[in-house]
Structures are given as C-alpha cells and as structure tokens.
Design a protein around this motif. Structure first.
Motif, short mmCIF file in Angstrom:
data_model
loop_
_atom_site.label_atom_id
_atom_site.label_comp_id
_atom_site.label_asym_id
_atom_site.label_seq_id
_atom_site.Cartn_x
_atom_site.Cartn_y
_atom_site.Cartn_z
N ALA A 13 0.84 -1.21 0.00
CA ALA A 13 0.00 0.00 0.00
C ALA A 13 0.87 1.26 0.00
N GLU A 32 11.49 3.62 4.91
CA GLU A 32 11.19 2.22 5.20
C GLU A 32 12.19 1.69 6.24
N LYS A 40 5.30 -7.34 3.93
CA LYS A 40 4.93 -8.76 3.98
C LYS A 40 5.11 -9.43 2.62
N LEU A 57 -1.81 -15.98 -2.78
CA LEU A 57 -2.96 -15.96 -3.69
C LEU A 57 -3.17 -14.55 -4.21
N VAL A 250 11.00 5.33 11.06
CA VAL A 250 10.43 6.59 11.56
C VAL A 250 10.19 6.46 13.06
N ASN A 278 1.83 4.00 6.29
CA ASN A 278 1.54 2.64 5.81
C ASN A 278 1.91 1.61 6.87
N GLY A 464 -3.09 -2.68 5.13
CA GLY A 464 -3.99 -3.75 5.55
C GLY A 464 -4.65 -3.56 6.90
N GLY A 471 -5.00 -7.88 2.76
CA GLY A 471 -4.93 -8.60 1.48
C GLY A 471 -4.49 -7.62 0.41
N ILE A 472 -3.82 -8.14 -0.62
CA ILE A 472 -3.22 -7.25 -1.62
C ILE A 472 -4.23 -6.30 -2.28
C1 LIG Z 1 2.12 -15.25 5.63
C2 LIG Z 1 1.16 -14.31 4.96
C3 LIG Z 1 0.30 -14.79 3.99
C4 LIG Z 1 -0.59 -13.92 3.35
N1 LIG Z 1 -1.36 -14.40 2.32
C5 LIG Z 1 -2.05 -13.52 1.53
C6 LIG Z 1 -2.59 -13.94 0.29
O1 LIG Z 1 -2.47 -15.11 -0.10
N2 LIG Z 1 -3.23 -13.01 -0.48
C7 LIG Z 1 -3.35 -11.70 -0.09
O2 LIG Z 1 -3.93 -10.89 -0.83
N3 LIG Z 1 -2.81 -11.27 1.10
C8 LIG Z 1 -2.16 -12.14 1.89
N4 LIG Z 1 -1.54 -11.72 3.04
C9 LIG Z 1 -1.79 -10.33 3.51
C10 LIG Z 1 -0.95 -9.32 2.75
O3 LIG Z 1 0.38 -9.74 2.72
C11 LIG Z 1 -1.02 -7.99 3.47
O4 LIG Z 1 -2.38 -7.59 3.62
C12 LIG Z 1 -0.30 -6.88 2.72
O5 LIG Z 1 0.91 -7.32 2.15
C13 LIG Z 1 -0.05 -5.77 3.70
O6 LIG Z 1 0.54 -4.68 3.05
P1 LIG Z 1 0.69 -3.27 3.76
O7 LIG Z 1 0.88 -2.28 2.68
O8 LIG Z 1 -0.42 -3.05 4.71
O9 LIG Z 1 2.01 -3.28 4.59
P2 LIG Z 1 3.04 -4.29 5.24
O10 LIG Z 1 3.38 -5.36 4.29
O11 LIG Z 1 2.59 -4.66 6.60
O12 LIG Z 1 4.30 -3.33 5.32
C14 LIG Z 1 4.40 -2.24 6.20
C15 LIG Z 1 5.78 -1.68 6.02
O13 LIG Z 1 5.97 -0.61 6.93
C16 LIG Z 1 7.31 -0.68 7.42
N5 LIG Z 1 7.38 0.00 8.71
C17 LIG Z 1 6.78 -0.36 9.87
N6 LIG Z 1 7.10 0.52 10.84
C18 LIG Z 1 7.88 1.46 10.27
C19 LIG Z 1 8.50 2.65 10.76
N7 LIG Z 1 8.38 3.04 12.03
N8 LIG Z 1 9.25 3.38 9.90
C20 LIG Z 1 9.39 3.01 8.59
N9 LIG Z 1 8.82 1.90 8.09
C21 LIG Z 1 8.06 1.14 8.93
C22 LIG Z 1 7.54 -2.17 7.55
O14 LIG Z 1 8.92 -2.48 7.64
C23 LIG Z 1 6.89 -2.70 6.28
O15 LIG Z 1 7.78 -2.76 5.20
C24 LIG Z 1 -0.64 -12.56 3.71
C25 LIG Z 1 0.23 -12.09 4.71
C26 LIG Z 1 1.14 -12.93 5.30
C27 LIG Z 1 2.10 -12.40 6.33
#
Ligand SMILES: Cc1cc2nc3c(=O)[nH]c(=O)nc-3n(C[C@H](O)[C@H](O)[C@H](O)COP(=O)(O)OP(=O)(O)OC[C@H]3O[C@@H](n4cnc5c(N)ncnc54)[C@H](O)[C@@H]3O)c2cc1C
Length: 488
Positions: A13, A32, A40, A57, A250, A278, A464, A471-472
């Motif tokens: 995201a 980051e 994730k 998926l 951060v 994010n 998320g 989810g993506i």
């Molecule tokens: C094992 C597993 C299986 C999954 N299976 C599926 C699937 O099959 N299909 C699907 O659609 N989704 C799946 N998901 C869910 C999906 O991965 C997540 O919903 C999505 O990737 C989350 O993205 P996000 O943008 O919210 O951030 P995240 O991926 O949570 O990333 C947040 C980022 O913020 C950074 N961050 C945190 N704190 C700080 C800070 N203080 N300063 C700077 N950076 C910081 C972190 O290092 C990270 O890089 C799965 C997740 C996991 C873990």
C-alpha cells in the motif's frame, strides 16, 4: 514548487500510495525501516529454492495494472500474470479430492460427480456471491466509509433496499449450510473466511463475497512469482522519481498546530506538506503517534489470525500437487475454536501447501519443489510458541504423510520458519496478525481506521490495518481511496 509528501513504510500500500501521489504532482519520499521494499510481500532464496515469503494468492490484478495505466505505461510490458486453470486442489483424509477449476461449469461438474452436490447449488452460490459484490464492493471497497457523501450516493441508496440479501444477519457457515447439502462443500466455502483472517462460524455471510473474486473474476499468478508485484511497483515508483530511504525507521510523526508536518528519523527531522502512514495502525499509535489522541475503540478491536509457515525445499516432485493445495482438517469448527477462542493450535490443522515451482520451474532445483507449508494460527498473545510450533510441525507432517501417502521428513532439504512473533518483528504488525482487525462481527468494517486522521490534518493512512482491509487488492484500494481525498 512541488508539494512534498512523506510515506512511512514501503508495504504494497505504501508503494501504491507513493505512485499515486507522484502522479498527482507531489515530490514523494518513502521511509522504510527494513532494507528492502514490500513489507509482507517479500521473498527468500535458500540453497536454490525461491519462496514468496507472504501472500501467495493473487486476485483482482487490475488493481496492480491500474497503477501502471495512471502512470502512462502499458501494464503488460512491466508486469505479467496468468489466470489459473485450477484455483486450488482440495484433499481430505478419506481420500476425496476436488479440483476448484477456474471454469465454474467444470468445477460444478466436479463436485456433482465426486460429492453428489447438485451443480445448481454451486451456480446459485456464485450468483449470490456476485450479487453481494455488485452491491457492496462499490461502497465498502472503493469508497471511504468515513465521508458523508459515501452514504448518500446512488449506489449506497440501492444497497439499503437489498440489505436483507447481503448476508449481514447470518454467518458465513450458516449461509453455506443452507446453500450446500454436502459438509465438504460447506467446509470448502467456509474456508474463504481465512482470506481475511476471520472465523467462518462468526463472520457475517457478507464475506461470501470472496468466492466471487476467486471463481467469477479469477485466481491469478504473476509469471515471475508473487514478489514481482513488489518489484514491478517498486521499479515503477523509482522510474517516476519517488525517493526511497531504506533502513530508515520513523521514530515520530511531527505534529504542529494539529497538522502533520514531517517525521523524525535517527533524531533528524524531515519536513513535508503531508504524511501518509503505511505502518500497521495499532503499532503506529503506540510508537510514532504515541503523544497523540488514541482512537481506543478502534485500537482495541480483536485482530485477525496469524500464520505459521514452514518453507521447505522438497527433494521430490509430487505431480498430484498444484500451485495451491489444501489438506482439510477433519473438524473445522474445532480448528477455528482453537485459533480464536483457545488461542492455540488444533492437533489436526488444515494444511495449505503453496508450490510456485509448479508454474515457475526455476523456483526449485530439477526434480524438486518449493513448499510454502502454512497453517492458520492465533495472533501473538505471548503463547509458548516454541512448544506450539514443535507440536504443529509434527502434526502437519503426519497429515501430509497420511493424505499424500508419503514420508515427507527425509525429503525436506532446507527449512525456514515464519510465525506470529517474526511476522510482528519484521513488519511491525500488531500481534503478528496478517490482516489487521478480524472481521468476526458485522460492525467490523466500521471499526477499521479511516484513511485519514480526523484529529490531525494532513495525516493519511493506507494498508492492511485500515479501511477497506487486508490482502493485496484491498491494500491497493486503501491507497487509492486515500489519494482520492488529496488535492494534487
Ligand atoms: C504469511 C502471509 C500470507 C498472506 N497471504 C495472503 C494472500 O495469499 N493473499 C493476499 O492478498 N494477502 C495475503 N496476506 C496479507 C498481505 O500480505 C497484506 O495484507 C499486505 O501485504 C499488507 O501490506 P501493507 O501495505 O499493509 O504493509 P506491510 O506489508 O505490513 O508493510 C508495512 C511496512 O511498513 C514498514 N514500517 C513499519 N514501521 C515502520 C516505521 N516506524 N518506519 C518506517 N517503516 C516502517 C515495515 O517495515 C513494512 O515494510 C498474507 C500475509 C502474510 C504475512
């Protein structure tokens, strides 16, 4: 002079937000904490085996493609994927096997032949799923629930009249029991609750929206693996001129006169006209927003399930296995009671095996396979994880041996483990939950954090743990909803 935007985190995201804001004319800097993008959605390579570390998926690929299109690029030239002919291969202990063909007619024939479930029930179920999608997606997936206009537009008004048919007043399990005659079909369709980390015996039947995504729209696989979603979006953002700062955790969002004006990293201040968070919302309020007013009710919502994954390099080819495989538990209710009530792991868990080398042969050496072997587990409540993981490993291996008639342990060449504690520490996700809050009650959608702060001006949220969910595809939509609130 361009306005400046800071994005905290380069999860999927965060990447989407940076691309959208850049397209709106902002000068964008991403900070980051990790040394790599994607959060994730990352990957690991061990001794010639490549594994997608998190999501496996892929649905709604147009959400990825849209980011290329708004940037004036042809998506297919930068990110390619296929539609899967079989979304999932299901196995039960009694030897039953069902292939969830992407062609719904073929899937309906398969369940009629193998389970005696009338094909008409499958078509009816998918029709209802499409109905929920058509009425709720425009509202709950594409709009902010926290803006008055959302509730007074035409789409919303149309949905009010269909309320009774949208599954709000029943549970997913009850609706599926009503729909299907064979308990294996109920179990198969109940599994969709796990797509956002919820419990089918509690979550509203509204979540029966999910099969529509997988069957009617399709399940997909990026030709270069799931991690290519991260890599191609990261490259797109870089090409557009987004500035990435890795190993940059951060420490605080700078708030002045109730406006977000920047962030602090290693004691240094970085200023901008707006800040997009994010990072997981719960941990953000605990750390980088700790001095600000806390949205306690939202923060205290129960979290989604987590996962225990064994990344196994397997020294054998199993031709009966597909990209997505499910080895079902004999007692699904007991499995979910363990995850959500007992906060423990059931002795006969449903085992998911994802094998990308089925479609991408260079993900494993010749004659071998890369198994991402996962079970759903409770989120981290400081259980004795070492003990639970050891027991679960034994039970998973026994189940695989039983169902696939094999002896898997000697075939495991490499092993890596991801579990709630490491999911939490690597991406700062509250309790290691995969999808932020759970959706185990009918108000859950309204108790997710908005895509903006109502207290601090120029502070926005995506990812998320906020609306519209984990989810993506939903994460990508969170960035879209957020950016639509911002003037370019
Ligand atoms: C094992 C597993 C299986 C999954 N299976 C599926 C699937 O099959 N299909 C699907 O659609 N989704 C799946 N998901 C869910 C999906 O991965 C997540 O919903 C999505 O990737 C989350 O993205 P996000 O943008 O919210 O951030 P995240 O991926 O949570 O990333 C947040 C980022 O913020 C950074 N961050 C945190 N704190 C700080 C800070 N203080 N300063 C700077 N950076 C910081 C972190 O290092 C990270 O890089 C799965 C997740 C996991 C873990």
């Amino acid at each position: 002079m361009h306005k400046k935007a800071i994005v905290i985190g380069s999860g999927i995201a965060g990447l989407a937000a940076s691309i959208r804001l850049k397209n709106k004319g902002f000068e964008v800097s991403v900070f980051e904490a990790n040394s790599y993008p994607g959060g994730k959605l990352s990957e690991m390579v061990i001794d010639g085996y490549r594994f997608d570390a998190g999501p496996s998926l892929f649905t709604l690929p147009d959400q990825v493609e849209e980011l290329f299109r708004i940037s004036g690029k042809d998506p297919k030239a930068h990110f390619d994927y296929i539609r899967l002919p079989v979304a999932c291969h299901y196995f039960w202990d009694d030897g039953t096997q069902i292939k969830a063909f992407g062609d719904t007619k073929k899937f309906a024939e398969e369940v009629e032949n193998k389970l005696g479930e009338p094909a008409a029930n499958v078509f009816e179920s998918l029709r209802k799923s499409a109905f929920i999608y058509d009425h709720l997606a425009p509202l709950f997936m594409h709009k902010s629930l926290h803006r008055f206009g959302t509730w007074t537009n035409k789409v919303a008004l149309k949905s009010y009249f269909k309320m009774g048919k949208l599954g709000i007043f029943s549970t997913m399990n009850k609706a599926n029991e009503k729909q299907f005659s064979n308990p294996k079909m109920v179990q198969l369709f109940n599994r969709y609750a796990t797509y956002n980390g919820s419990n089918p015996f509690e979550t509203p039947a509204t979540l029966n929206i999910i099969p529509h995504l997988e069957f009617n729209i399709g399940a997909f696989f990026p030709k270069k693996g799931m991690h290519d979603i991260t890599l191609s979006l990261y490259k797109l953002a870089m090409d557009l001129g987004v500035k990435f700062n890795f190993n940059s955790k951060v420490e605080e969002v700078i708030v002045r006169d109730r406006k977000a004006v920047g962030v602090i990293i290693s004691g240094n201040s970085h200023y901008a006209d707006m800040v997009v968070n994010n990072m997981d919302m719960v941990n953000a309020y605990k750390t980088i927003l700790k001095n600000e007013k806390q949205p306690t009710r939202i923060l205290n919502q129960p979290k989604s399930s987590s996962a225990l994954i064994f990344y196994w390099g397997i020294k054998k080819n199993f031709p009966e296995l597909d990209l997505h495989n499910i080895l079902f538990s004999e007692n699904y209710k007991e499995e979910f009671d363990h995850i959500f009530s007992k906060k423990s792991i059931y002795s006969d868990p449903t085992v998911y095996i994802n094998i990308t080398s089925v479609y991408k042969s260079d993900d494993a050496p010749d004659g071998c396979m890369n198994w991402f072997t996962m079970i759903n587990v409770p989120n981290n409540q400081v259980q004795d994880w070492d003990k639970l993981i050891q027991e679960a490993r034994k039970n998973i291996i026994q189940k695989i041996n039983r169902i696939l008639q094999t002896d898997i342990e000697p075939l495991i060449k490499v092993e890596e483990i991801l579990e709630p504690r490491t999911i939490e520490s690597r991406t700062s996700s509250a309790n290691g939950a995969l999808y932020g809050n759970s959706s185990n009650n009918k108000y859950a959608a309204f108790l997710r954090h908005a895509n903006f702060s109502s207290d601090i001006k120029n502070l926005y949220f995506c990812g998320g743990s906020v609306h519209p969910g984990g989810g993506i595809p939903l994460c990508l939509l969170s960035a879209k909803i957020m950016s639509e609130m911002i003037e370019g």
